[in-house]
Design a protein around this motif. Structure first.
Motif, PDB file in Angstrom:
ATOM      1  N   ILE A 155      58.265  61.139  43.020  1.00 50.06           N
ATOM      2  CA  ILE A 155      57.874  59.826  42.511  1.00 50.06           C
ATOM      3  C   ILE A 155      56.358  59.720  42.597  1.00 50.06           C
ATOM      4  O   ILE A 155      55.768  59.964  43.656  1.00 50.06           O
ATOM      5  CB  ILE A 155      58.544  58.711  43.328  1.00 50.06           C
ATOM      6  CG1 ILE A 155      60.072  58.799  43.208  1.00 50.06           C
ATOM      7  CG2 ILE A 155      58.052  57.341  42.878  1.00 50.06           C
ATOM      8  CD1 ILE A 155      60.806  57.880  44.169  1.00 50.06           C
ATOM      9  N   HIS A 156      55.713  59.327  41.510  1.00 52.97           N
ATOM     10  CA  HIS A 156      54.246  59.362  41.452  1.00 52.97           C
ATOM     11  C   HIS A 156      53.789  58.255  40.513  1.00 52.97           C
ATOM     12  O   HIS A 156      54.109  58.276  39.327  1.00 52.97           O
ATOM     13  CB  HIS A 156      53.803  60.739  40.929  1.00 52.97           C
ATOM     14  CG  HIS A 156      52.329  60.963  40.952  1.00 52.97           C
ATOM     15  ND1 HIS A 156      51.594  61.016  42.115  1.00 52.97           N
ATOM     16  CD2 HIS A 156      51.444  61.180  39.938  1.00 52.97           C
ATOM     17  CE1 HIS A 156      50.328  61.266  41.828  1.00 52.97           C
ATOM     18  NE2 HIS A 156      50.208  61.350  40.516  1.00 52.97           N
ATOM     19  N   PHE A 157      53.088  57.265  41.037  1.00 55.83           N
ATOM     20  CA  PHE A 157      52.665  56.145  40.196  1.00 55.83           C
ATOM     21  C   PHE A 157      51.429  55.475  40.793  1.00 55.83           C
ATOM     22  O   PHE A 157      51.187  55.551  42.005  1.00 55.83           O
ATOM     23  CB  PHE A 157      53.794  55.122  40.022  1.00 55.83           C
ATOM     24  CG  PHE A 157      54.254  54.466  41.304  1.00 55.83           C
ATOM     25  CD1 PHE A 157      53.764  53.224  41.693  1.00 55.83           C
ATOM     26  CD2 PHE A 157      55.193  55.083  42.128  1.00 55.83           C
ATOM     27  CE1 PHE A 157      54.188  52.608  42.857  1.00 55.83           C
ATOM     28  CE2 PHE A 157      55.624  54.477  43.294  1.00 55.83           C
ATOM     29  CZ  PHE A 157      55.125  53.245  43.659  1.00 55.83           C
ATOM     30  N   PRO A 158      50.635  54.794  39.951  1.00 56.67           N
ATOM     31  CA  PRO A 158      49.461  54.085  40.465  1.00 56.67           C
ATOM     32  C   PRO A 158      49.853  52.731  41.050  1.00 56.67           C
ATOM     33  O   PRO A 158      50.798  52.088  40.597  1.00 56.67           O
ATOM     34  CB  PRO A 158      48.589  53.915  39.216  1.00 56.67           C
ATOM     35  CG  PRO A 158      49.577  53.855  38.089  1.00 56.67           C
ATOM     36  CD  PRO A 158      50.728  54.751  38.481  1.00 56.67           C
ATOM     37  N   LEU A 159      49.100  52.321  42.059  1.00 56.15           N
ATOM     38  CA  LEU A 159      49.330  51.031  42.694  1.00 56.15           C
ATOM     39  C   LEU A 159      47.982  50.424  43.045  1.00 56.15           C
ATOM     40  O   LEU A 159      47.014  51.151  43.294  1.00 56.15           O
ATOM     41  CB  LEU A 159      50.182  51.201  43.953  1.00 56.15           C
ATOM     42  CG  LEU A 159      50.702  49.932  44.634  1.00 56.15           C
ATOM     43  CD1 LEU A 159      51.604  49.135  43.703  1.00 56.15           C
ATOM     44  CD2 LEU A 159      51.468  50.300  45.913  1.00 56.15           C
ATOM     45  N   TRP A 160      47.906  49.117  43.074  1.00 52.28           N
ATOM     46  CA  TRP A 160      46.637  48.453  43.339  1.00 52.28           C
ATOM     47  C   TRP A 160      46.836  47.256  44.256  1.00 52.28           C
ATOM     48  O   TRP A 160      47.955  46.779  44.458  1.00 52.28           O
ATOM     49  CB  TRP A 160      46.000  47.980  42.027  1.00 52.28           C
ATOM     50  CG  TRP A 160      46.874  47.040  41.232  1.00 52.28           C
ATOM     51  CD1 TRP A 160      47.761  47.362  40.248  1.00 52.28           C
ATOM     52  CD2 TRP A 160      46.981  45.619  41.397  1.00 52.28           C
ATOM     53  NE1 TRP A 160      48.402  46.243  39.789  1.00 52.28           N
ATOM     54  CE2 TRP A 160      47.949  45.151  40.478  1.00 52.28           C
ATOM     55  CE3 TRP A 160      46.344  44.687  42.227  1.00 52.28           C
ATOM     56  CZ2 TRP A 160      48.287  43.808  40.363  1.00 52.28           C
ATOM     57  CZ3 TRP A 160      46.693  43.338  42.123  1.00 52.28           C
ATOM     58  CH2 TRP A 160      47.651  42.913  41.187  1.00 52.28           C
ATOM     59  N   ALA A 161      45.745  46.800  44.810  1.00 49.50           N
ATOM     60  CA  ALA A 161      45.725  45.559  45.579  1.00 49.50           C
ATOM     61  C   ALA A 161      44.365  44.903  45.385  1.00 49.50           C
ATOM     62  O   ALA A 161      43.348  45.580  45.190  1.00 49.50           O
ATOM     63  CB  ALA A 161      45.975  45.822  47.060  1.00 49.50           C
ATOM     64  N   GLU A 162      44.339  43.577  45.437  1.00 46.79           N
ATOM     65  CA  GLU A 162      43.081  42.862  45.317  1.00 46.79           C
ATOM     66  C   GLU A 162      42.164  43.215  46.482  1.00 46.79           C
ATOM     67  O   GLU A 162      42.619  43.444  47.607  1.00 46.79           O
ATOM     68  CB  GLU A 162      43.317  41.348  45.311  1.00 46.79           C
ATOM     69  CG  GLU A 162      44.296  40.858  44.251  1.00 46.79           C
ATOM     70  CD  GLU A 162      45.694  40.662  44.805  1.00 46.79           C
ATOM     71  OE1 GLU A 162      46.169  41.555  45.539  1.00 46.79           O
ATOM     72  OE2 GLU A 162      46.313  39.624  44.506  1.00 46.79           O
ATOM     73  N   ASP A 179      37.794  44.493  58.737  1.00 46.73           N
ATOM     74  CA  ASP A 179      36.837  45.299  57.988  1.00 46.73           C
ATOM     75  C   ASP A 179      36.987  45.027  56.499  1.00 46.73           C
ATOM     76  O   ASP A 179      37.994  44.469  56.049  1.00 46.73           O
ATOM     77  CB  ASP A 179      37.042  46.789  58.287  1.00 46.73           C
ATOM     78  CG  ASP A 179      36.614  47.154  59.696  1.00 46.73           C
ATOM     79  OD1 ASP A 179      35.677  46.502  60.214  1.00 46.73           O
ATOM     80  OD2 ASP A 179      37.230  48.074  60.283  1.00 46.73           O
ATOM     81  N   VAL A 180      36.017  45.504  55.735  1.00 44.27           N
ATOM     82  CA  VAL A 180      35.911  45.120  54.330  1.00 44.27           C
ATOM     83  C   VAL A 180      37.142  45.505  53.509  1.00 44.27           C
ATOM     84  O   VAL A 180      37.528  44.783  52.597  1.00 44.27           O
ATOM     85  CB  VAL A 180      34.629  45.708  53.710  1.00 44.27           C
ATOM     86  CG1 VAL A 180      34.641  47.225  53.735  1.00 44.27           C
ATOM     87  CG2 VAL A 180      34.423  45.192  52.289  1.00 44.27           C
ATOM     88  N   TYR A 181      37.800  46.631  53.840  1.00 40.74           N
ATOM     89  CA  TYR A 181      38.936  47.080  53.043  1.00 40.74           C
ATOM     90  C   TYR A 181      40.268  47.001  53.792  1.00 40.74           C
ATOM     91  O   TYR A 181      41.254  47.575  53.338  1.00 40.74           O
ATOM     92  CB  TYR A 181      38.699  48.492  52.522  1.00 40.74           C
ATOM     93  CG  TYR A 181      37.600  48.537  51.486  1.00 40.74           C
ATOM     94  CD1 TYR A 181      37.687  47.787  50.318  1.00 40.74           C
ATOM     95  CD2 TYR A 181      36.458  49.306  51.693  1.00 40.74           C
ATOM     96  CE1 TYR A 181      36.670  47.796  49.376  1.00 40.74           C
ATOM     97  CE2 TYR A 181      35.440  49.329  50.750  1.00 40.74           C
ATOM     98  CZ  TYR A 181      35.553  48.566  49.595  1.00 40.74           C
ATOM     99  OH  TYR A 181      34.549  48.574  48.661  1.00 40.74           O
ATOM    100  N   ASN A 184      37.897  46.294  38.432  1.00 35.80           N
ATOM    101  CA  ASN A 184      38.312  44.901  38.240  1.00 35.80           C
ATOM    102  C   ASN A 184      38.635  44.200  39.565  1.00 35.80           C
ATOM    103  O   ASN A 184      39.645  43.489  39.689  1.00 35.80           O
ATOM    104  CB  ASN A 184      39.530  44.831  37.308  1.00 35.80           C
ATOM    105  CG  ASN A 184      39.238  45.369  35.919  1.00 35.80           C
ATOM    106  OD1 ASN A 184      38.113  45.233  35.424  1.00 35.80           O
ATOM    107  ND2 ASN A 184      40.225  45.990  35.300  1.00 35.80           N
ATOM    108  N   GLU A 185      37.772  44.399  40.554  1.00 33.58           N
ATOM    109  CA  GLU A 185      37.933  43.758  41.861  1.00 33.58           C
ATOM    110  C   GLU A 185      39.228  44.166  42.549  1.00 33.58           C
ATOM    111  O   GLU A 185      39.813  43.394  43.309  1.00 33.58           O
ATOM    112  CB  GLU A 185      37.888  42.223  41.720  1.00 33.58           C
ATOM    113  CG  GLU A 185      36.598  41.689  41.137  1.00 33.58           C
ATOM    114  CD  GLU A 185      35.382  42.046  41.985  1.00 33.58           C
ATOM    115  OE1 GLU A 185      35.486  41.948  43.215  1.00 33.58           O
ATOM    116  OE2 GLU A 185      34.353  42.445  41.405  1.00 33.58           O
TER     117      GLU A 185
END
Length: 228
Positions: free
Chosen positions: A30-37, A53-55, A118-119
């Protein structure tokens, strides 16, 4: 701190390596992109933690979201759906149960190839099924379980719970749409299981999380009303 150093910082936290495969099989790997604000919604508790911390926030969000989605793709969810029935005064309700707790998957997930856009913090998520899990997927795919599709929305202000609510709404809409087409009389309850067929798409639409999910469906029991 330079962007390259920040990426290395993220990679160290997750103890991961880079993955260079272009198009791995989604059955075995299983291989897919994921993001978080990058920043927590102002109303969330995480936004009030000035010591983080910042991230910390996007890393934590990705570590929550990835196991939740992968558990749905590897073992699936049990559900109990009650359709709305105004004549009987019954409200629509959906209960979802994880078959295997999603937190069990975190240590088996690889996070790689981080980028910022995109932030958002983005990365690739990879999980390799074992032989038993591959057989489970092939069984779902081979016994002519119908494939159903749903889209769901959740509030940004709910954070990770907003993503979970969006997934629940996607499942509810998928189940409701499927059974409306094949059942003439509205049932009292539908019990079954679903397996997410392929990696989902998660985005933001009109200020809300939106997720699109395709499921294999297996229904165990349909309970009919005996008396109006």
């Amino acid at each position: 701190m330079e962007k390259r150093q920040l990426i290395l910082f993220f990679l160290v936290i997750f103890s991961i390596g880079l993955i260079f495969a272009n198009s791995p099989s989604q059955i075995r790997k299983i291989h897919f992109p994921l993001w978080a604000e990058l920043d927590a919604y102002p109303e969330l508790e995480e936004a009030q933690d000035l010591s983080s911390d910042v991230y910390d926030y996007p890393i934590s969000r990705i570590r929550q979201t990835a196991p939740f989605l992968i558990e749905g793709m590897v073992y699936g969810w049990e559900f109990s759906y009650t359709p709305q029935d105004n004549a009987r005064g019954v409200e629509e309700n959906l209960e979802i149960t994880e078959i295997v707790p999603s937190e069990n998957f975190l240590r088996l997930i690889t996070f790689s190839s981080v980028w910022f856009e995109n932030e958002r913090m983005n990365c690739w998520v990879t999980f390799e099924r074992n032989e038993s899990q591959i057989q489970n997927y092939n069984l779902w795919a081979s016994i002519k379980n119908p494939v159903i599709h749903g889209r769901g929305y959740g509030k940004l202000s709910d954070g990770f719970d907003g993503i979970k609510k969006a997934a629940a709404e996607a499942l509810k809409n998928a189940v409701r749409g499927h059974f409306r087409a094949i059942i003439k009389n509205k049932p009292k309850q539908i019990n079954g299981k679903v397996l997410i067929k392929e990696p989902p798409t998660l985005g933001i639409d009109a200020g809300k999380y939106v997720i699109n999910l395709d499921f294999f469906l297996e229904y165990d029991k349909i309970v009919e009303y005996k008396v109006f």
